[in-house]
Design an enzyme around this catalytic site. Structure first.
Site, PDB file in Angstrom:
ATOM      1  CE  LYS A  76      48.995  37.489  34.705  1.00 37.04           C
ATOM      2  NZ  LYS A  76      48.203  37.402  36.110  1.00 37.04           N
ATOM      3  CB  SER A 151      45.159  35.265  35.325  1.00 41.77           C
ATOM      4  OG  SER A 151      45.820  35.903  36.235  1.00 41.77           O
ATOM      5  CB  SER A 175      46.454  34.629  39.141  1.00 40.60           C
ATOM      6  OG  SER A 175      45.133  34.476  38.379  1.00 40.60           O
TER       7      SER A 175
HETATM    8  N1  GLN Z   1      40.850  32.880  39.319  1.00 41.36           N
HETATM    9  C1  GLN Z   1      40.516  33.914  40.075  1.00 41.36           C
HETATM   10  C2  GLN Z   1      39.791  34.982  39.250  1.00 41.36           C
HETATM   11  O1  GLN Z   1      39.457  34.639  38.336  1.00 41.36           O
HETATM   12  C3  GLN Z   1      41.835  34.538  40.505  1.00 41.36           C
HETATM   13  C4  GLN Z   1      42.528  35.293  39.331  1.00 41.36           C
HETATM   14  C5  GLN Z   1      43.928  36.187  39.968  1.00 41.36           C
HETATM   15  O2  GLN Z   1      44.369  35.701  40.916  1.00 41.36           O
HETATM   16  N2  GLN Z   1      44.256  37.055  39.113  1.00 41.36           N
HETATM   17  O3  GLN Z   1      39.579  35.997  39.875  1.00 41.36           O
END
Ligand code: GLN
Length: 484
Positions: A76, A151, A175
């Site tokens: 990532k 994400s 995410s």
């Molecule tokens: N969707 C959540 C957010 O927008 C979690 C994102 C994540 O786990 N990095 O914060």
């Protein structure tokens, strides 16, 4: 070759059926022909990958191969990679070449895994659909008009599309698990502190945790064996003896006590998701597991508490991007204030700005007690709910996400609806527990994920429980049409 799991590839390399050079070149060719449809890689590091593959074959020839030597993977783009752009999905870091490797990256290099490239992601890991990326959205390989989740959507899509056998992800509120669910792959968020955060660009430091994404739980266990471990450069890294995360692969689930949180089975879950979760429960019952209802009374407060804590920490972490030291700098600033304001104004996208504003407000004098402190108290109550549940059960089971992959653009104008994509995953981060998502079936041709939550440091058992399901079902072997 790309139909094989990491475990199978490792065996093929060991037997000499394939070399790392052949395998890596094969994946690079697939990326070249298939990634245009997905936009899952932001950077492909073909030359370095081939060089690492040659070194891996050489090491094997000299008898120095480890379990994953020669298996190529993707990272990532939140993990710093020395000499390679590390953008975190943001214009702010579009020109940033990391001067060092994140601990996770260094560990995979030491294990002999060539890096195919860096995967697309929501900007600074803020999002649930990959649509906040500066590089445009990733498309879901099961239906390219739909989102891959976020994400870590790029990492999930490269695994589902067979453009890498495994990839790293990070999970602050879901995410790793939510995109794993939406792409039909397996991903685990380890216990907070298991995997070093050094060189992993910070979003919300008390919640962020890196973890592996791959086709199967066994593959995730093999990757976690490389990733996990104490790191003195991360002050929240946990010092524990090394362990083998594959050790429970063959432990039967007979007699295992599985908790079903009553709050996870109310309204809000799509009928197709509910059906798949019910079928998975039936499968585990058939294997001799026992099911018990558990109560997580504060779980309905988790999204609200998260959207105070995460923005607060992000507003502080992202203060370092000021246009002075690294990253984006505006043209012709009038003075220092103008440099700060325009560099940040032009470098960050709308979701990141929204979080910084919410977080700055929540931490400001007079509001700290009402918001941040209150959210931290709720966080403790959520952790205590899980602690009571784990007195009764070994593992907790539920859906990973309330729906399957939604259409691109469907939720972009409604942040609150988007935030609810993580309704089943966020409490786990607030408590710091390990949890995984595994593919459990389909609804209208789209993958559905099943979530398993464990007690602190119980990753090996979680992975074993998932493996026992995967050896008796076919879901984790299925590939989207066009990527077979
Ligand atoms: N969707 C959540 C957010 O927008 C979690 C994102 C994540 O786990 N990095 O914060």
């Amino acid at each position: 070759m790309h139909e094989k799991s990491i475990a199978e590839l490792a065996a093929a390399l060991k037997e000499g059926e394939v070399s790392s050079v052949e395998l890596t070149a094969h994946y690079l060719r697939r990326i070249e022909t298939l990634d245009d449809a997905l936009n899952a890689y932001v950077t492909v590091t073909g030359e370095q990958a081939m060089e690492a593959a040659r070194a891996a074959d050489e090491a094997r020839a000299q008898g120095h191969a480890g379990p994953l030597t020669g298996v190529p993977i993707a990272h990532k783009d939140i993990f710093c990679t020395e000499g390679t752009r590390t953008s975190c999905g943001s214009k702010m870091l579009d020109n940033f070449i990391a001067p060092y490797d994140a601990t996770v990256v260094a560990r995979f290099k030491a294990a002999g895994c060539p890096i195919l490239g860096k995967t697309n992601m929501d900007e600074f890991a803020m999002g649930s659909s990959n649509e906040t990326s500066y590089y445009g959205p990733v498309k879901n390989p099961w239906d390219t008009e739909r989102v891959p989740g976020g994400s870590s959507g790029g990492s999930a899509a490269v695994v589902a599309g067979r453009l890498a056998p495994g990839a790293t992800g990070t999970d602050t509120g879901g995410s790793i698990r939510q995109p794993a669910a939406l792409n039909g792959v397996t991903g685990i968020k380890p216990t907070y502190g298991r995997v070093s955060r050094w060189g992993m660009i910070a979003f919300a430091s008390s919640l962020d945790q890196g973890g592996p994404m791959a086709r199967t739980a066994e593959d995730c266990a093999l990757m976690l064996n490389v990733m996990a471990g104490f790191d003195h450069r991360d002050s929240t890294s946990i010092q524990r003896p090394d362990e083998d995360f594959t050790r429970h692969m063959n432990t039967p689930v007979k007699g295992l006590r599985i908790g079903l949180p009553k709050q996870f089975f109310g309204e809000g879950m799509d009928a197709g998701v509910a059906r798949v979760v019910d079928e998975a429960i039936a499968h585990y019952k058939g294997l001799g597991a026992e099911f018990v209802e558990v109560d997580l009374p504060h779980s309905d407060l988790s999204v609200a508490a998260y959207y105070v804590v995460a923005p607060a920490e992000c507003s502080s972490n992202l203060a370092r991007f000021d246009g002075v030291r690294y990253g984006y700098r505006c043209e012709d600033p009038k003075d220092l204030l103008d440099l700060y304001m325009r560099s940040r104004g032009e470098g960050f996208g709308p979701e990141v700005k929204r979080r910084i504003m919410v977080g700055t407000y929540a931490l400001s004098a007079g509001y700290f007690d009402a918001y941040y402190l209150k959210a931290q108290k709720i966080r403790r109550l959520i952790a205590e709910d899980f602690a009571s549940a784990f007195k009764e059960v070994d593992v907790i089971l539920g859906p990973t996400a309330p729906s399957t992959a939604f259409r691109l653009g469907e939720k972009t104008n409604d942040p609150v609806t988007m935030y609810l994509s993580d309704i089943y995953t966020i409490a786990v981060n607030l408590a710091g527990l390990p949890a995984l998502s595994l593919p459990a079936g389909f609804s209208d041709g789209l993958p559905v994920g099943l979530q398993l939550i464990g007690n602190y440091f119980d990753e090996a058992r979680l992975l074993g429980v998932a493996h026992q399901y995967q050896v008796g079902t076919e879901w984790c072997g299925m590939a989207p049409g066009g990527f077979v």
